[in-house]
Design a protein around this motif. Structure first.
Motif, PDB file in Angstrom:
ATOM      1  N   GLY A  33      32.716  14.449 -16.483  1.00  8.63           N
ATOM      2  CA  GLY A  33      32.493  13.193 -17.235  1.00  8.63           C
ATOM      3  C   GLY A  33      31.603  12.345 -16.437  1.00  8.63           C
ATOM      4  O   GLY A  33      31.425  10.980 -16.706  1.00  8.63           O
ATOM      5  N   GLY A  86      24.586  20.361 -15.568  1.00  5.25           N
ATOM      6  CA  GLY A  86      24.941  19.777 -17.085  1.00  5.25           C
ATOM      7  C   GLY A  86      26.416  20.218 -17.308  1.00  5.25           C
ATOM      8  O   GLY A  86      27.147  19.519 -17.875  1.00  5.25           O
ATOM      9  N   ASN A  87      26.668  21.428 -16.925  1.00 10.24           N
ATOM     10  CA  ASN A  87      28.200  21.964 -17.026  1.00 10.24           C
ATOM     11  C   ASN A  87      29.047  21.138 -16.332  1.00 10.24           C
ATOM     12  O   ASN A  87      30.279  20.537 -16.792  1.00 10.24           O
ATOM     13  CB  ASN A  87      28.215  23.323 -16.616  1.00 10.24           C
ATOM     14  CG  ASN A  87      27.533  24.502 -17.472  1.00 10.24           C
ATOM     15  OD1 ASN A  87      27.141  23.901 -18.707  1.00 10.24           O
ATOM     16  ND2 ASN A  87      27.411  25.772 -17.120  1.00 10.24           N
ATOM     17  N   GLU A 118      28.816  17.962 -15.442  1.00  7.46           N
ATOM     18  CA  GLU A 118      28.739  16.627 -16.145  1.00  7.46           C
ATOM     19  C   GLU A 118      29.810  16.688 -17.030  1.00  7.46           C
ATOM     20  O   GLU A 118      30.735  15.758 -17.492  1.00  7.46           O
ATOM     21  CB  GLU A 118      27.402  16.231 -16.529  1.00  7.46           C
ATOM     22  CG  GLU A 118      26.472  15.607 -15.500  1.00  7.46           C
ATOM     23  CD  GLU A 118      25.261  15.040 -16.356  1.00  7.46           C
ATOM     24  OE1 GLU A 118      24.913  14.963 -17.293  1.00  7.46           O
ATOM     25  OE2 GLU A 118      24.495  14.569 -15.494  1.00  7.46           O
ATOM     26  N   GLU A 119      29.666  17.637 -18.040  1.00 12.18           N
ATOM     27  CA  GLU A 119      30.745  17.845 -19.235  1.00 12.18           C
ATOM     28  C   GLU A 119      32.082  18.004 -18.700  1.00 12.18           C
ATOM     29  O   GLU A 119      32.913  17.422 -19.155  1.00 12.18           O
ATOM     30  CB  GLU A 119      30.277  19.241 -19.941  1.00 12.18           C
ATOM     31  CG  GLU A 119      28.932  19.021 -20.771  1.00 12.18           C
ATOM     32  CD  GLU A 119      28.836  20.317 -21.688  1.00 12.18           C
ATOM     33  OE1 GLU A 119      29.564  21.221 -21.906  1.00 12.18           O
ATOM     34  OE2 GLU A 119      27.505  20.476 -21.847  1.00 12.18           O
TER      35      GLU A 119
END
Length: 69
Positions: free
Chosen positions: A50, A43-44, A46-47
């Motif tokens: 993008g 998740g990190n 992905e942030e």
């Protein structure tokens, strides 16, 4: 005991700082210092990027790095 733990933490942080690949460096820190699971690490990433990141991606990158070093 506290002094020994602080020394170990210093050694770990020195090792992490020696890693040239910034993404792998973050993965190591998140996994072994922040104690995040692979879903949280993905998740990190992905942030940051993008892009969609599967939970197995950071685990594979770390495994590959450790095998090479």
């Amino acid at each position: 005991l506290l002094a020994e733990l602080e020394e170990k933490e210093r050694e770990i942080r020195e090792y992490i700082e020696s890693v040239e690949n910034e993404e792998v460096k973050l993965i190591i820190e998140w996994r072994f210092i922040d104690l995040l699971d692979w879903y949280e690490i993905a998740g990190n990433l992905e942030e940051m990027t993008g892009k969609n990141v599967d939970r197995s991606t950071p685990a594979k990158k770390l495994k590959r790095f450790l095998q090479e070093h």
